[in-house]
Design an enzyme around this catalytic site. Structure first.
Site, PDB file in Angstrom:
ATOM      1  N   ARG A 118      29.328 -13.752  22.118  1.00 38.05           N
ATOM      2  CA  ARG A 118      29.738 -12.609  21.293  1.00 38.05           C
ATOM      3  C   ARG A 118      28.622 -12.122  20.378  1.00 38.05           C
ATOM      4  O   ARG A 118      28.757 -11.067  19.752  1.00 38.05           O
ATOM      5  CB  ARG A 118      30.963 -12.997  20.449  1.00 38.05           C
ATOM      6  CG  ARG A 118      32.220 -13.178  21.251  1.00 38.05           C
ATOM      7  CD  ARG A 118      33.400 -12.473  20.630  1.00 38.05           C
ATOM      8  NE  ARG A 118      33.743 -12.922  19.317  1.00 38.05           N
ATOM      9  CZ  ARG A 118      34.818 -13.652  19.021  1.00 38.05           C
ATOM     10  NH1 ARG A 118      35.638 -14.050  19.985  1.00 38.05           N
ATOM     11  NH2 ARG A 118      35.091 -13.972  17.782  1.00 38.05           N
ATOM     12  N   ARG A 157      41.944 -11.618  13.243  1.00 39.07           N
ATOM     13  CA  ARG A 157      43.135 -11.545  14.090  1.00 39.07           C
ATOM     14  C   ARG A 157      44.306 -11.703  13.121  1.00 39.07           C
ATOM     15  O   ARG A 157      44.513 -12.780  12.582  1.00 39.07           O
ATOM     16  CB  ARG A 157      43.129 -12.664  15.123  1.00 39.07           C
ATOM     17  CG  ARG A 157      41.932 -12.600  16.075  1.00 39.07           C
ATOM     18  CD  ARG A 157      42.141 -13.468  17.289  1.00 39.07           C
ATOM     19  NE  ARG A 157      40.928 -13.610  18.072  1.00 39.07           N
ATOM     20  CZ  ARG A 157      40.468 -12.710  18.941  1.00 39.07           C
ATOM     21  NH1 ARG A 157      41.135 -11.600  19.148  1.00 39.07           N
ATOM     22  NH2 ARG A 157      39.356 -12.929  19.625  1.00 39.07           N
ATOM     23  N   ASP A 176      35.402  -8.592  26.629  1.00 42.27           N
ATOM     24  CA  ASP A 176      36.229  -8.926  27.801  1.00 42.27           C
ATOM     25  C   ASP A 176      36.309  -7.806  28.854  1.00 42.27           C
ATOM     26  O   ASP A 176      36.670  -8.066  29.993  1.00 42.27           O
ATOM     27  CB  ASP A 176      37.655  -9.285  27.347  1.00 42.27           C
ATOM     28  CG  ASP A 176      37.671 -10.453  26.377  1.00 42.27           C
ATOM     29  OD1 ASP A 176      36.692 -11.225  26.379  1.00 42.27           O
ATOM     30  OD2 ASP A 176      38.643 -10.597  25.614  1.00 42.27           O
TER      31      ASP A 176
HETATM   32  O1  F6P Z   1      38.424 -11.263  23.075  1.00 43.12           O
HETATM   33  C1  F6P Z   1      37.134 -11.752  22.891  1.00 43.12           C
HETATM   34  C2  F6P Z   1      37.104 -13.250  22.999  1.00 43.12           C
HETATM   35  O2  F6P Z   1      35.778 -13.698  22.766  1.00 43.12           O
HETATM   36  C3  F6P Z   1      37.650 -13.815  24.316  1.00 43.12           C
HETATM   37  O3  F6P Z   1      36.715 -13.736  25.348  1.00 43.12           O
HETATM   38  C4  F6P Z   1      37.996 -15.209  23.896  1.00 43.12           C
HETATM   39  O4  F6P Z   1      39.048 -15.730  24.700  1.00 43.12           O
HETATM   40  C5  F6P Z   1      38.502 -15.028  22.490  1.00 43.12           C
HETATM   41  O5  F6P Z   1      37.933 -13.825  22.011  1.00 43.12           O
HETATM   42  C6  F6P Z   1      38.153 -16.137  21.533  1.00 43.12           C
HETATM   43  O6  F6P Z   1      38.784 -15.824  20.335  1.00 43.12           O
HETATM   44  P1  F6P Z   1      38.488 -16.515  18.936  1.00 43.12           P
HETATM   45  O7  F6P Z   1      37.130 -16.048  18.485  1.00 43.12           O
HETATM   46  O8  F6P Z   1      39.574 -16.028  18.052  1.00 43.12           O
HETATM   47  O9  F6P Z   1      38.484 -17.988  19.184  1.00 43.12           O
END
Ligand code: F6P
Length: 323
Positions: A253, A72, A128
């Site tokens: 995930r 990100r 999502d």
């Molecule tokens: O967008 C996918 C996701 O797994 C969402 O469901 C969740 O809110 C977010 O990413 C978590 O993000 P990170 O892995 O950056 O904590």
């Protein structure tokens, strides 16, 4: 168009590798050269580019995660960051990009088009399922099955002990996973965004159910509305029953993509290459009612009313079946 770059961005999703494999091999099939961009937009900013050929994507179809890695990128949210990304595009003579990710990644790609005219096609890859323009995103159904498997296991203890389990699932503002595991997992209730839920009513239901001999509950909480710990605390206080919060988290995930996601990813990887070759820019490929569709990024990043209506229907059915 001679050379394209492929990247994965945002949260990884099972099936991203299948999409990379398809895009790479379809591009080669169409006579294009392919470069891989590591770590999403971070790698685009910092010129982390690798050569890709048909063999670079061998044996990845069944693997979760993404071989290109993902991130990100805070820097890409700034114009300065996107300028550096544009320099990488120029330096490597990339005529177009394939961006595999979710709506945040598409917003970024849209900015890159507006500011620097970098053509790109988005492939929806996120657990999502929160884009407009594709009935399903890559990884969403595998995530549902992973969460469901965990919930089925929790049910063994639910049926063995007199307890209420409050289980939080992922999905950001989109209740796709929550609604599906609620129905498929036989939950008593689902708390999700965009609806008015009243925890007092739920607690009254629980108390009334207990009087009629119901001894255990599974309540699914979609992360976009509340967290399992807070909800469990309120229920415990109001009903005086034994309550356990469970947060399923990032296991949702991971894992090998299901056949559905591998097929979806293979189709979308192909469609993305075709879209670039056919002159589309600044848009996402998707599949609606089993047909390939192209939706401009601006539209793809909005909420889909059809999905909202379906979620409401499935939720009503969950409640009927929970008597
Ligand atoms: O967008 C996918 C996701 O797994 C969402 O469901 C969740 O809110 C977010 O990413 C978590 O993000 P990170 O892995 O950056 O904590």
């Amino acid at each position: 168009m001679k050379r394209i770059g492929i990247l994965t961005s945002g949260g990884d999703a099972p099936g991203m590798n299948a999409a990379i494999r398809s895009a790479v091999r379809c591009a080669i099939h169409s006579g294009l050269e392919v470069k891989g961009i590591m770590r999403g937009y971070e790698g685009l900013i910092h010129n982390e580019i690798i050569d890709m050929n048909a063999r670079s994507v061998s044996n990845i179809l069944s693997r979760g995660g993404t071989i290109l890695k993902t991130a990100r990128s805070e820097e890409f949210m700034t114009e300065g960051g996107r300028k550096k990304a544009f320099e990488t595009v120029k330096k490597n003579s990339l005529d177009g990009l394939i961006v595999i990710g979710g709506n945040g990644s598409f917003r970024g790609a849209h900015e890159l088009w507006k500011e620097f005219k970098v053509p790109s096609i988005g492939v929806p890859g996120t657990i999502d399922n929160d884009v407009f323009g594709s009935d399903y995103t890559i990884g969403a159904y595998t995530a549902v099955n992973t969460a469901l498997d965990a919930i089925d296991k929790i049910r063994d203890t639910v049926t063995s002990m007199e307890r209420i389990y409050v289980i939080e699932v992922m999905g950001r503002e989109e209740p796709f996973i929550a609604i599906r595991v609620g129905l498929a997992g036989g939950a008593e209730d689902v708390l999700f965004p965009y609806t008015e839920y009243n925890i007092d009513d739920m607690c009254d239901d629980i108390t009334a159910g207990r009087k009629k001999g119901k001894i255990s509950w599974i309540i699914i909480v979609s992360e976009g509305v509340a967290n399992a710990y807070d909800v469990a605390e309120i229920i415990k206080e109001k009903t005086q029953f034994s309550v356990r919060p469970v947060v399923l988290g990032h296991i949702q995930r991971g894992g090998s993509p299901e056949a559905f996601d591998r097929i979806l990813a293979s189709r979308l990887g192909h469609d993305a290459v075709q879209a670039l070759l056919n002159g589309y820019r600044d848009a996402m490929v998707g599949i609606i009612r089993d047909e390939s569709k192209i939706t401009p990024y601006e539209k793809a990043t909005t909420r889909d009313k059809r999905k909202v209506l379906l979620d409401e229907k499935l939720y009503k059915l969950t409640r009927i079946l929970a008597i």
